[in-house]
Each structure stands twice: as structure tokens, then as C-alpha cells.
Design a protein around this motif. Structure first.
Motif, PDB file in Angstrom:
ATOM      1  N   GLY A  87      35.419   4.757  67.826  1.00 43.55           N
ATOM      2  CA  GLY A  87      34.416   5.137  67.162  1.00 43.55           C
ATOM      3  C   GLY A  87      34.190   5.306  65.646  1.00 43.55           C
ATOM      4  O   GLY A  87      33.161   4.859  65.112  1.00 43.55           O
ATOM      5  N   VAL A 139      39.217   5.654  72.017  1.00 38.59           N
ATOM      6  CA  VAL A 139      37.994   5.861  71.908  1.00 38.59           C
ATOM      7  C   VAL A 139      37.733   6.361  70.389  1.00 38.59           C
ATOM      8  O   VAL A 139      36.875   5.987  69.972  1.00 38.59           O
ATOM      9  CB  VAL A 139      37.239   6.594  72.793  1.00 38.59           C
ATOM     10  CG1 VAL A 139      37.435   5.666  73.998  1.00 38.59           C
ATOM     11  CG2 VAL A 139      37.908   7.990  73.234  1.00 38.59           C
ATOM     12  N   GLY A 179      37.503  13.460  78.366  1.00 35.98           N
ATOM     13  CA  GLY A 179      38.617  12.930  77.394  1.00 35.98           C
ATOM     14  C   GLY A 179      39.681  13.978  76.880  1.00 35.98           C
ATOM     15  O   GLY A 179      39.728  14.968  77.828  1.00 35.98           O
ATOM     16  N   ALA A 192      34.900  10.143  69.022  1.00 39.02           N
ATOM     17  CA  ALA A 192      35.315   9.720  70.378  1.00 39.02           C
ATOM     18  C   ALA A 192      33.944   9.634  71.198  1.00 39.02           C
ATOM     19  O   ALA A 192      33.958   8.729  71.906  1.00 39.02           O
ATOM     20  CB  ALA A 192      35.923  10.870  70.817  1.00 39.02           C
ATOM     21  N   PHE A 248      30.871  13.615  74.974  1.00 40.19           N
ATOM     22  CA  PHE A 248      32.273  13.593  75.273  1.00 40.19           C
ATOM     23  C   PHE A 248      33.040  14.669  75.311  1.00 40.19           C
ATOM     24  O   PHE A 248      32.764  15.515  74.724  1.00 40.19           O
ATOM     25  CB  PHE A 248      32.784  12.756  74.000  1.00 40.19           C
ATOM     26  CG  PHE A 248      34.275  12.330  74.182  1.00 40.19           C
ATOM     27  CD1 PHE A 248      34.888  11.391  74.675  1.00 40.19           C
ATOM     28  CD2 PHE A 248      35.177  13.520  73.404  1.00 40.19           C
ATOM     29  CE1 PHE A 248      36.365  11.306  74.724  1.00 40.19           C
ATOM     30  CE2 PHE A 248      36.511  13.246  73.642  1.00 40.19           C
ATOM     31  CZ  PHE A 248      37.052  12.193  74.323  1.00 40.19           C
ATOM     32  N   VAL A 264      37.724   8.603  80.218  1.00 37.71           N
ATOM     33  CA  VAL A 264      38.261   7.615  79.210  1.00 37.71           C
ATOM     34  C   VAL A 264      39.481   6.833  80.013  1.00 37.71           C
ATOM     35  O   VAL A 264      40.195   7.703  80.357  1.00 37.71           O
ATOM     36  CB  VAL A 264      38.641   8.400  77.935  1.00 37.71           C
ATOM     37  CG1 VAL A 264      39.469   7.346  77.200  1.00 37.71           C
ATOM     38  CG2 VAL A 264      37.449   9.049  77.351  1.00 37.71           C
ATOM     39  N   VAL A 296      42.988   3.749  75.897  1.00 32.55           N
ATOM     40  CA  VAL A 296      41.877   3.189  75.202  1.00 32.55           C
ATOM     41  C   VAL A 296      41.493   4.404  74.109  1.00 32.55           C
ATOM     42  O   VAL A 296      40.817   5.535  74.542  1.00 32.55           O
ATOM     43  CB  VAL A 296      40.437   3.068  76.050  1.00 32.55           C
ATOM     44  CG1 VAL A 296      39.253   2.717  75.079  1.00 32.55           C
ATOM     45  CG2 VAL A 296      40.632   1.965  77.187  1.00 32.55           C
ATOM     46  N   ARG A 333      30.709   2.950  73.497  1.00 31.97           N
ATOM     47  CA  ARG A 333      30.954   1.461  73.305  1.00 31.97           C
ATOM     48  C   ARG A 333      31.700   1.032  74.251  1.00 31.97           C
ATOM     49  O   ARG A 333      31.593   0.051  75.170  1.00 31.97           O
ATOM     50  CB  ARG A 333      31.174   1.263  71.955  1.00 31.97           C
ATOM     51  CG  ARG A 333      31.992  -0.270  71.735  1.00 31.97           C
ATOM     52  CD  ARG A 333      30.792  -1.006  71.307  1.00 31.97           C
ATOM     53  NE  ARG A 333      31.125  -2.465  71.187  1.00 31.97           N
ATOM     54  CZ  ARG A 333      30.461  -3.112  70.283  1.00 31.97           C
ATOM     55  NH1 ARG A 333      29.735  -2.621  69.620  1.00 31.97           N
ATOM     56  NH2 ARG A 333      30.887  -4.496  70.174  1.00 31.97           N
ATOM     57  N   GLU A 334      33.002   1.761  74.508  1.00 31.08           N
ATOM     58  CA  GLU A 334      34.193   1.186  75.339  1.00 31.08           C
ATOM     59  C   GLU A 334      33.601   1.089  76.905  1.00 31.08           C
ATOM     60  O   GLU A 334      34.226   0.462  77.745  1.00 31.08           O
ATOM     61  CB  GLU A 334      35.361   1.800  75.241  1.00 31.08           C
ATOM     62  CG  GLU A 334      36.158   1.532  73.667  1.00 31.08           C
ATOM     63  CD  GLU A 334      36.070   0.077  73.393  1.00 31.08           C
ATOM     64  OE1 GLU A 334      37.035  -0.405  74.267  1.00 31.08           O
ATOM     65  OE2 GLU A 334      35.742  -0.478  72.633  1.00 31.08           O
ATOM     66  N   GLY A 384      32.724   6.091  70.342  1.00 28.56           N
ATOM     67  CA  GLY A 384      33.843   5.166  71.126  1.00 28.56           C
ATOM     68  C   GLY A 384      33.849   4.915  72.424  1.00 28.56           C
ATOM     69  O   GLY A 384      33.924   3.994  73.250  1.00 28.56           O
ATOM     70  N   ALA A 385      33.549   6.232  72.910  1.00 26.31           N
ATOM     71  CA  ALA A 385      33.271   6.144  74.550  1.00 26.31           C
ATOM     72  C   ALA A 385      32.304   5.352  74.931  1.00 26.31           C
ATOM     73  O   ALA A 385      32.262   4.726  76.007  1.00 26.31           O
ATOM     74  CB  ALA A 385      33.219   7.486  74.846  1.00 26.31           C
TER      75      ALA A 385
END
Lengths: 317, 317
Positions: B304, B300, B254, B124, B140, B294, B298, B130-131, B127-128
Motif C-alpha cells: 500500500g 499489504v 489484519g 495497509a 482494515f 489478509v 501478503v 489492491r491485493e 494495500g489490502a
């Protein structure tokens, strides 16, 4: 004259610049300590640089070297050092209110030798890893006037986005506690520091207060036992905090209180075990096994500074 | 058939395997989400692997791919994954009591595609970053049934010596507090989790309890305001804790409670500012500026996971 001498490679000097004294070591190419020296700190940027330079010159003269023969000079300082710019800030203990760049000032004073300046807890973490032969992630937990940690993670110093990494002394642990000089209430530093011991234990023997307290507790003085155990509980909370955030493999107890030696580790280990007694989760993390103490008379901070200027960071495990 | 398709490079699948459902995404070579799918988790190692494989197969079939065409499959799981051995432990939410190696099991089931399995908070965090387009160190902070953080420091996932990095939910914040399932007293998780909100706020509207609470507080319900602010204070303490140990540049909120969205950030930022109101030191760290949430919908964690199997870690700043 050349600095290629016994021990292989070039020699370096490491300094620990504190509010009252500058402690220096001369390391040979094999990172063995060849000489130590100390001098008095003079407040302000110019005074600090002059005091540091004098210690370096003294160490060099004793070994028949010129400062320019050194591979470099590393210095640990109590303050934030920006790794990109080399700027030092928050160095109130050195009587430096403004932002300065001490590395080029000291380099110029020493004829152009490479100089690296770094936070004092960070260099202590590097020195402790080396002197205790520890690989793997490490926190150097300084128990002095304040409480803070130097962190060596994945083989690199963790400085953080704004130099606040390891500032665990200002995490509140009791919101009903007294006001901390930082402005918050009940900060960990109010319970786990050497200053906390000084405030709670009237030392009558002239030796360091923490040493006196632990000796009195060992002799069964009930007040001393209570003060020691309350202190050890707070240090144990600091250790738990470091592991439950960074999961460091080693927590090395340093700072003034570390003069107590192994009895300090014993007391903190007992507190750690008591805190984990009801928690299989916490027990599984084996916090007590991660504890070490800096041996008395091993100057980990200047040794770490001398290693750092040569690019010698221990590798992470 | 080949997986070299629009978006450049090969596609990958990411999974977030939770106690009740498996959420999957199909990423193209440019790391854009091309499809999502979900399935029900079945307890035990064989059931988890079968449920995960079905989601992968469904995503591939929808895109006209075979699993073997993929660059790889990444999976986030609630448990400790040993990065050296790939062994998963403490996966009680998946009904797995023993230590297993899920990656080779899933790889075999999918015809030999590369599989990486990682802790769900760690994926996560990737992914966070990146997003949300965040560079620099990031935590996170998952606010769900429990509280814990995934840490991305210096461009690398921080797992820790025994996988305990980021387990901040079990740092006690009130030693007179109630007993935590972990066996300690007054753990942060008892105050800063979605479960804490569920216990304190009787939801009567069918929507997620945290969303209901924040809406009621916004409408001026005094009980809701009190519960929300107490919760926000605890989350703010978690943020302070992360910054005063690791000094992460970004704290991304998140977990289930993040469904609240921006009002969650607003409430935590208010608490952060209130806690720093008496402390110039804490104010200088600008904690509120580090907060993000978040965005709803999405995913994440699976994103990720899909990035991770392709070796795509955001670089640290």
C-alpha cells in the motif's frame, strides 16, 4: 414571472417530511430563508407526496411564484434513500411499507420541477453546517425518539454501502441492558434518546420533557440531576464513538432534545470531560470543544434540503 | 540506467516501519511485487531513517537500480502523520518522542527521491484493497498488540480532524472492565487484540499464540473454545461498530492475529451471526458477508505504501 429575484440566482424550497408534519422553507438565491410553512403529514406514499406538494405550493403562492419557477425542491425523509435509484425504503414513520420513488412523484405533482429526496439526518447535517458556519467534517447527532447521526465527511454526505452510516443508536453499550426494539440488548438509543428521558422523567409542566428535566436539574432536584447526568453520559459516549471512528471536527446536537439549548451542550461537555479525566489520550482529542447545538427555531433540515437540490454542499476542511 | 522496465512505468518501493523491523517491497510499474527485504529498526528518528534507507538501497541494488531511479518511496509508520505538514507524532513504538518530519529526512538520505510517509494502518488499507481486489469502502481492522482501523472511504484515506479516525480500540465496551493503558476502562482493545489472546492463553507450542489457540479450540479444548469465542465476540463488536458508523462494504481483518487465516473469519462470522440472531435490522446489514482476512505472507502495508507514493489509490465504489 421569473424566479431571478433579490438574493441573486433562483430560489428553492426545502422540506422536512416527518411522521406528523411537513416543515417547509423558501430560500432565496443567497440561501436566506424568505418564508416557512408547515402542514400535516398523511400516511402512505400518495398522502406524503400530496402533503409535501401543498406546502411547496403555499410557499410559492406567498412569494408570487409558481413551483415551476423554482430551481428545485429538496426533501428530507425519515428512511433510507438509495442515492443511485432514488428509492425510499424503511420509511415506517411515514406509513410507507413498500419501496417507492418519491422524487419523480413529487416532481410530476409540481409540474416538473427538479426534486431531490434525501435522508432527513443527512439534510440536517448540510443545513447545520451552513447555519452554524462550520467548515470541516461534521456529525449531526439527532437526539429524538431514536439516536442516529448524519455525516458530512470531506465535503460529501456519507451514506454508506447499505445506508447504515451513522446508525450509532443501535450500537450496544451494555450487553446486560434491556432489549431494544431492534432486537439487540442495551443499545445506545435506550440511554441517549429523547424517549429515554420521557421514560425516566415524569413531566408535569406541559413543556417539552427534556426542557422540563434540565430546568428541574438546574433547580437542584436530585432525581432530575441524576436522570440528566445519566442521559448526558450516554450522549457523551455517542460523541466519543463518533470521534474515535470518523474523527469529525464538529458534533452538532439536534433533534427534539436540542430544544434544551446551551444547557444540553454544558451537560454533555461535563460528561465528556469526566470520561476523559483519567485519559491523556482522550483529553488530547478535545471532544468538548467539538460540541455545538442547533439553535432553537432554526430549521436546519429543510434548509439543508433546499441547499442540496441546488447542489450546494458545504466544502470539507 | 532507467527505471522504465518490464511491467510498464516506473518502479517504487514501499516500507512498513514497525517497532522491531522494517519490511520493504519493490513494486514494478504494474504494481507487481518484484522483491522483498527486511531489516531491524533502530530507535529514534535517525536510526529509523537509516534502517529504512538501508532496506531501500538493498531492494534497489538487487534489481540493478539506484534509489534515484524510483518513482518514489512510500513508508507506513505507527504514529500520526499530519497530511498537511508531514509531521509524525505519537510514534512511541519507534522510540521517537519529539515531532519529526521523516519524509524529507529519508528523501535526502536517498538522493532526493520522492518520499511519502503515512500511518501504517492507512497504507495497509490501500494495500489490502489492491491485493484482495476490493472496490468500495473498506476498513482494515488491525488485530495486533492494539486494535485500530485504517479507513478507505469514497476512494480516499480517512485520517480525521486530529488523526483519530479508526481509533476504535479505545471505545469502552464495558465500563466495569479493567483500566486500559489509555486511562479509560473496558476499552475494546482489552478484548479484541492479540495481546488479549496472549494474556488469556498460555501458549506451549512455540507457534504464534493466536494460531495455537485456534488450533486447540479446533481440537475441542474447552478453555481454548471459550477464549477463542470471547475474542471473536469482541472482534464482531468491532465490526458492528465500524458498519454502524461508517457502513464500510468490506472489513479486512489484519494484524498479527490474521496469521490464523480463514478460521479467524469463520469464528468472527459466527459471533456476528449470533449477535444478529435476535435483530432483523442487524441481519439486514449482512455483516458476516463483509468480512475478509489478509492472506498470510501478503505484505499489504508495504504494498500500500508503494502504491500511495505513486498516487495510486483504489477508487471508491
Amino acid at each position: 414571472m421569473t424566479a431571478d429575484r433579490p438574493g441573486g440566482g433562483r430560489w428553492s424550497v426545502g422540506l422536512d417530511i416527518g411522521g406528523t408534519k411537513v416543515l417547509g422553507v423558501l430560500l432565496d438565491g443567497a440561501a436566506a430563508v424568505r418564508a416557512t410553512a408547515r402542514g400535516a403529514t398523511r400516511p402512505g406514499a400518495a398522502g406524503v407526496v400530496a402533503a409535501a406538494a401543498e406546502v411547496v405550493e403555499r410557499l410559492c403562492a406567498g412569494a408570487g411564484l409558481a413551483p415551476a419557477d423554482l430551481a428545485g425542491v429538496g426533501a428530507g425523509v425519515p428512511g433510507l434513500v438509495d442515492p443511485a435509484t432514488g428509492r425510499l425504503s424503511h420509511a415506517v414513520n411515514l406509513g410507507i411499507a413498500e419501496e417507492v420513488e418519491p422524487a419523480p412523484m413529487l416532481a410530476e405533482r409540481l409540474g416538473g420541477v427538479p426534486v431531490v429526496v434525501e435522508n432527513d439526518l443527512n439534510v440536517a447535517a448540510v443545513g447545520a453546517a451552513r447555519e452554524l458556519g462550520l467548515s470541516g467534517d461534521l456529525a449531526f447527532l439527532a437526539l429524538g425518539t431514536g439516536v442516529a447521526a448524519g455525516l458530512l465527511l470531506g465535503g460529501e454526505l456519507r451514506r454508506g454501502a447499505r445506508g447504515a452510516a451513522g446508525e450509532i443508536g443501535h450500537i450496544p453499550v451494555d450487553h446486560a441492558g434491556p432489549v431494544c426494539p431492534c432486537g439487540q440488548r442495551g443499545c445506545l438509543e435506550l440511554y441517549a434518546s429523547g424517549a429515554a428521558i420521557d421514560a425516566a422523567w415524569p413531566n408535569r409542566n406541559g413543556r417539552p420533557t427534556a426542557v422540563d428535566l434540565f430546568a428541574a436539574a438546574e433547580n437542584g432536584d436530585p432525581t432530575a440531576v441524576a436522570v440528566r447526568d445519566r442521559f448526558a453520559d450516554a450522549v457523551a459516549a455517542a460523541v466519543r464513538l463518533l470521534v474515535l471512528t470518523c474523527d469529525v471536527e464538529h458534533v452538532v446536537l439536534g433533534g427534539g432534545v436540542a430544544e434544551v439549548g446551551e444547557p444540553l451542550v454544558d451537560a454533555v461537555a461535563r460528561s465528556v470531560r469526566r470520561q476523559a479525566s483519567g485519559s491523556a489520550f482522550l483529553r488530547s482529542l478535545a471532544l468538548a470543544d467539538r460540541l455545538q447545538v442547533v439553535p432553537r427555531e432554526v430549521p436546519v433540515a429543510p434548509i439543508g434540503a433546499a441547499l442540496l437540490v441546488r447542489g450546494l454542499l458545504p466544502t470539507g476542511g
